[in-house]
Motif scaffolding. Sequence first.
Motif, PDB file in Angstrom:
ATOM      1  N   LYS A  58       0.947  -1.179  -0.131  1.00 56.28           N
ATOM      2  CA  LYS A  58       0.022  -0.003  -0.032  1.00 56.28           C
ATOM      3  C   LYS A  58       0.769   1.135   0.010  1.00 56.28           C
ATOM      4  CE  LYS A  58      -3.410   2.411   2.620  1.00 56.28           C
ATOM      5  NZ  LYS A  58      -4.466   2.379   3.965  1.00 56.28           N
ATOM      6  N   ILE A  59       1.859   1.363   0.851  1.00 55.19           N
ATOM      7  CA  ILE A  59       2.667   2.470   0.866  1.00 55.19           C
ATOM      8  C   ILE A  59       3.799   2.460  -0.014  1.00 55.19           C
ATOM      9  CG2 ILE A  59       2.175   2.664   3.210  1.00 55.19           C
ATOM     10  CD1 ILE A  59       5.099   1.825   4.032  1.00 55.19           C
ATOM     11  N   ALA A  60       4.055   1.336  -0.780  1.00 54.62           N
ATOM     12  CA  ALA A  60       5.143   1.360  -1.874  1.00 54.62           C
ATOM     13  C   ALA A  60       5.246   2.579  -2.696  1.00 54.62           C
ATOM     14  CB  ALA A  60       5.205   0.078  -2.535  1.00 54.62           C
ATOM     15  N   PRO A  61       4.330   3.119  -3.402  1.00 55.55           N
ATOM     16  CA  PRO A  61       4.543   4.148  -4.139  1.00 55.55           C
ATOM     17  C   PRO A  61       5.041   5.418  -3.573  1.00 55.55           C
ATOM     18  CG  PRO A  61       2.336   3.037  -4.773  1.00 55.55           C
ATOM     19  CD  PRO A  61       2.832   2.307  -3.312  1.00 55.55           C
ATOM     20  N   LYS A  62       4.596   5.672  -2.322  1.00 57.34           N
ATOM     21  CA  LYS A  62       5.363   6.702  -1.700  1.00 57.34           C
ATOM     22  C   LYS A  62       6.807   6.584  -1.188  1.00 57.34           C
ATOM     23  CE  LYS A  62       0.852   8.444   0.001  1.00 57.34           C
ATOM     24  NZ  LYS A  62      -0.006   8.836   1.371  1.00 57.34           N
ATOM     25  N   VAL A  63       7.003   5.389  -1.126  1.00 57.19           N
ATOM     26  CA  VAL A  63       8.403   5.247  -0.577  1.00 57.19           C
ATOM     27  C   VAL A  63       9.450   5.050  -1.579  1.00 57.19           C
ATOM     28  CG1 VAL A  63       9.679   3.446   0.861  1.00 57.19           C
ATOM     29  CG2 VAL A  63       7.321   3.775   1.361  1.00 57.19           C
ATOM     30  N   ILE A  64       9.130   4.444  -2.534  1.00 54.80           N
ATOM     31  CA  ILE A  64      10.121   4.088  -3.792  1.00 54.80           C
ATOM     32  C   ILE A  64      10.865   5.517  -4.141  1.00 54.80           C
ATOM     33  CG2 ILE A  64      10.229   3.418  -6.217  1.00 54.80           C
ATOM     34  CD1 ILE A  64       8.249   1.345  -5.711  1.00 54.80           C
ATOM     35  N   PRO A  65      10.286   6.775  -4.348  1.00 52.20           N
ATOM     36  CA  PRO A  65      11.050   7.716  -4.700  1.00 52.20           C
ATOM     37  C   PRO A  65      11.956   8.158  -3.659  1.00 52.20           C
ATOM     38  CG  PRO A  65       8.683   8.121  -4.921  1.00 52.20           C
ATOM     39  CD  PRO A  65       8.698   6.829  -4.166  1.00 52.20           C
ATOM     40  N   ASN A  66      12.120   7.607  -2.211  1.00 53.36           N
ATOM     41  CA  ASN A  66      13.034   7.734  -1.519  1.00 53.36           C
ATOM     42  C   ASN A  66      13.823   6.702  -1.103  1.00 53.36           C
ATOM     43  OD1 ASN A  66      12.284  10.730  -0.855  1.00 53.36           O
ATOM     44  ND2 ASN A  66      10.675   9.888   0.484  1.00 53.36           N
ATOM     45  N   GLY A  67      13.201   5.542  -1.585  1.00 59.98           N
ATOM     46  CA  GLY A  67      13.964   4.160  -1.255  1.00 59.98           C
ATOM     47  C   GLY A  67      14.110   3.899   0.312  1.00 59.98           C
ATOM     48  N   ILE A  68      13.462   4.646   1.245  1.00 62.35           N
ATOM     49  CA  ILE A  68      13.493   4.426   2.684  1.00 62.35           C
ATOM     50  C   ILE A  68      12.423   5.111   3.472  1.00 62.35           C
ATOM     51  CG2 ILE A  68      15.035   6.411   3.225  1.00 62.35           C
ATOM     52  CD1 ILE A  68      16.584   4.850   5.262  1.00 62.35           C
ATOM     53  N   CYS A  69      11.668   4.565   4.387  1.00 61.72           N
ATOM     54  CA  CYS A  69      10.763   5.267   5.238  1.00 61.72           C
ATOM     55  C   CYS A  69      10.786   4.923   6.553  1.00 61.72           C
ATOM     56  CB  CYS A  69       9.319   4.693   4.635  1.00 61.72           C
ATOM     57  SG  CYS A  69       8.825   3.098   4.880  1.00 61.72           S
ATOM     58  N   LYS A  70      10.016   5.331   7.449  1.00 66.13           N
ATOM     59  CA  LYS A  70       9.786   5.051   8.923  1.00 66.13           C
ATOM     60  C   LYS A  70       8.351   4.525   8.963  1.00 66.13           C
ATOM     61  CE  LYS A  70       9.930   8.183  12.200  1.00 66.13           C
ATOM     62  NZ  LYS A  70      10.707   8.898  13.394  1.00 66.13           N
ATOM     63  N   ILE A  71       8.076   3.523   9.838  1.00 68.10           N
ATOM     64  CA  ILE A  71       6.861   2.985  10.271  1.00 68.10           C
ATOM     65  C   ILE A  71       6.654   3.179  11.825  1.00 68.10           C
ATOM     66  CG2 ILE A  71       5.265   1.362  10.121  1.00 68.10           C
ATOM     67  CD1 ILE A  71       6.512   0.209   7.398  1.00 68.10           C
ATOM     68  N   ILE A  72       5.755   3.813  12.311  1.00 69.67           N
ATOM     69  CA  ILE A  72       5.657   3.703  13.688  1.00 69.67           C
ATOM     70  C   ILE A  72       4.293   2.829  14.095  1.00 69.67           C
ATOM     71  CG2 ILE A  72       4.872   5.193  15.971  1.00 69.67           C
ATOM     72  CD1 ILE A  72       5.896   7.546  14.017  1.00 69.67           C
ATOM     73  N   PRO A  73       4.541   2.049  14.816  1.00 67.46           N
ATOM     74  CA  PRO A  73       3.470   0.761  15.152  1.00 67.46           C
ATOM     75  C   PRO A  73       2.366   1.492  15.944  1.00 67.46           C
ATOM     76  CG  PRO A  73       5.552   0.045  15.738  1.00 67.46           C
ATOM     77  CD  PRO A  73       5.725   1.181  15.336  1.00 67.46           C
ATOM     78  N   PRO A  74       1.078   0.929  15.625  1.00 69.70           N
ATOM     79  CA  PRO A  74      -0.113   1.509  16.449  1.00 69.70           C
ATOM     80  C   PRO A  74      -0.053   1.414  17.861  1.00 69.70           C
ATOM     81  CG  PRO A  74      -0.703  -0.470  15.029  1.00 69.70           C
ATOM     82  CD  PRO A  74       0.927  -0.334  14.948  1.00 69.70           C
ATOM     83  N   PRO A  75      -0.504   2.327  18.782  1.00 71.34           N
ATOM     84  CA  PRO A  75      -0.271   2.451  20.264  1.00 71.34           C
ATOM     85  C   PRO A  75      -0.300   1.134  20.903  1.00 71.34           C
ATOM     86  CG  PRO A  75      -1.644   4.342  19.622  1.00 71.34           C
ATOM     87  CD  PRO A  75      -1.406   3.403  18.249  1.00 71.34           C
ATOM     88  N   GLY A  76       0.400   0.693  21.806  1.00 71.66           N
ATOM     89  CA  GLY A  76       0.297  -0.531  22.523  1.00 71.66           C
ATOM     90  C   GLY A  76       1.217  -1.665  21.965  1.00 71.66           C
ATOM     91  N   TRP A  77       1.561  -1.403  20.637  1.00 71.17           N
ATOM     92  CA  TRP A  77       2.408  -2.704  20.046  1.00 71.17           C
ATOM     93  C   TRP A  77       3.711  -2.360  20.467  1.00 71.17           C
ATOM     94  CZ3 TRP A  77       6.677  -3.812  17.172  1.00 71.17           C
ATOM     95  CH2 TRP A  77       6.524  -5.235  16.631  1.00 71.17           C
ATOM     96  N   LYS A  78       4.185  -3.050  21.416  1.00 74.59           N
ATOM     97  CA  LYS A  78       5.582  -3.007  22.032  1.00 74.59           C
ATOM     98  C   LYS A  78       6.048  -4.313  22.567  1.00 74.59           C
ATOM     99  CE  LYS A  78       9.481  -0.883  23.312  1.00 74.59           C
ATOM    100  NZ  LYS A  78      10.469  -1.916  23.393  1.00 74.59           N
ATOM    101  N   PRO A  79       6.831  -5.280  21.678  1.00 73.65           N
ATOM    102  CA  PRO A  79       7.226  -6.691  22.184  1.00 73.65           C
ATOM    103  C   PRO A  79       8.286  -6.448  23.372  1.00 73.65           C
ATOM    104  CG  PRO A  79       8.325  -5.888  20.191  1.00 73.65           C
ATOM    105  CD  PRO A  79       7.198  -4.956  20.384  1.00 73.65           C
ATOM    106  N   LYS A  80       8.311  -7.537  24.114  1.00 73.86           N
ATOM    107  CA  LYS A  80       9.303  -7.588  25.158  1.00 73.86           C
ATOM    108  C   LYS A  80      10.610  -7.474  24.492  1.00 73.86           C
ATOM    109  CE  LYS A  80       6.449  -9.417  28.815  1.00 73.86           C
ATOM    110  NZ  LYS A  80       6.163 -10.754  29.634  1.00 73.86           N
ATOM    111  N   CYS A  81      11.593  -6.903  24.858  1.00 72.71           N
ATOM    112  CA  CYS A  81      13.148  -6.963  24.496  1.00 72.71           C
ATOM    113  C   CYS A  81      13.824  -7.892  25.488  1.00 72.71           C
ATOM    114  CB  CYS A  81      13.504  -5.600  24.342  1.00 72.71           C
ATOM    115  SG  CYS A  81      15.306  -5.630  23.837  1.00 72.71           S
TER     116      CYS A  81
END
Length: 492
Positions: A58-81
Amino acid sequence: MLLEFEKEEYEDSGCDSYFPAGEYQTDSCRANRQKIPMAEVFRPSAKEFKDFHSYLRKIAPKVIPNGICKIIPPPGWKPKCSIPKTPFTCVCQTISAQIRNAAQINAEKMKEKISFKDFLHKTSSDWKAPSLNEEEVLELETKYWDRILSRENDLKMLYANDQEFSSFPSPDKFTSDWNLLNVPHLPQGLLQFSEMKIPGITFPFSYLGSKFTTFCWHMEDDQLYSLNYLHEGQPKFWYGIPASSDAKFEELFRTIFPIISRKYSLDKRTTVIDPGLIRSKNIPVSKVIQKRGEFVVTFPGAYHTGFNTGLNLAEAVNFADDLWLCNAINVWKYKKIYKEIPVVPFSFIVVKAAEAIIKSEGGEYFIPQYRHDFTEGIIKRHYESLYALVSVETTNRDRLHSRYRDMPVVCPSEWPDVTLAYCDCCKEFLYLNLVQVKCKDSENMYCPSCYLDECAESIKKENEKEKISVKLLEHFPCRDLWVMVKQLYDRL
């Protein structure tokens, strides 16, 4: 990677002739650097976040011109490290050479492993320190380049890179698509077909960084995607160049380092070039500030680099989809020509994926519930890749049969246990067919083109008095491959 660069190479390289006086001054590069735009940032909803590959598409057309992007997960998504409990190896990064607004970074492996506690002590780091804000990170960006490009540079940076462990919970306990242990094996991805555990590719590498430790300019192995997650610690600073500007960037590298570039490519991951200088050459570049709990994705063929603003723990893995196939066929041909060992078995993946599409009900992609408007585009890319692969295979086998009409052909049922063997000449993975050469004391395997063009005559001369057994092992007869091509074409 430890590379020894001779000082006289720089003194005699004539590099200054490539830089007219005043053209690439640090101040102008600093000004250019401050104008570099931020790459796209995406915030998927909880529903969008459930399906990794659908969201990336879905986001590929917006990312390809830069080659890189950041994705911030939805609130509450945080796996144990989980922090590494066993000692690990580190490298000490130092600046080995500088030319104007670029440098070479040397990474020398330390002799002894150290513990996490020792790493904190040696780097004077505090694991519980508050995270830097964006203003502080941008100030560190300027300080980083001032230090890296300083003529009197005594930087020594401790970096625990390429560690073969994951800080994510096991897949059975954390089933999210975005668990890096799951990503390469998702049903809509192509690396599920590799049937190999490749550290850093199909199994994550972890990275424990300290202030100013650097990952140099490079693109991913075999031009795969990469997914990087920052578990804990200070932000990571990234720069990216889209795949469409690869050639211009590689030419700039050769201009800056004319001697080194004859021996090594950017794949050696030792080169840093000021992004301000890159921007001044009309090469698009964007930047990303990655904070804890955030993902960075690099797309196929995108060069990227960056540094750590302080102590942090990150993790990365690779993945592939049908968009990767557009680059992969050229990577396959390039590595074959230059005898470079591929990381993933291209022909194996292309054929296995085609078989999965053909077997799937109604032409859906790998799993029946994956129904989207772009299914036709997916199958088209698979068809084009398989067609290109089979065309090359057919040409080479026809040449082989034309020259060696009496060469025995072994049918698939007699295929030995050499799955994913590789050509002893060009290093290509051998899956569709291979030429098996048995001499008295040795056995070698070649792709048909290498056997024809480089090996047959020399083998014959070296074994004039010995009996040689030469067979063509066909895992897939050409007629079967063309049937598969036709079946994909019928799905378009």
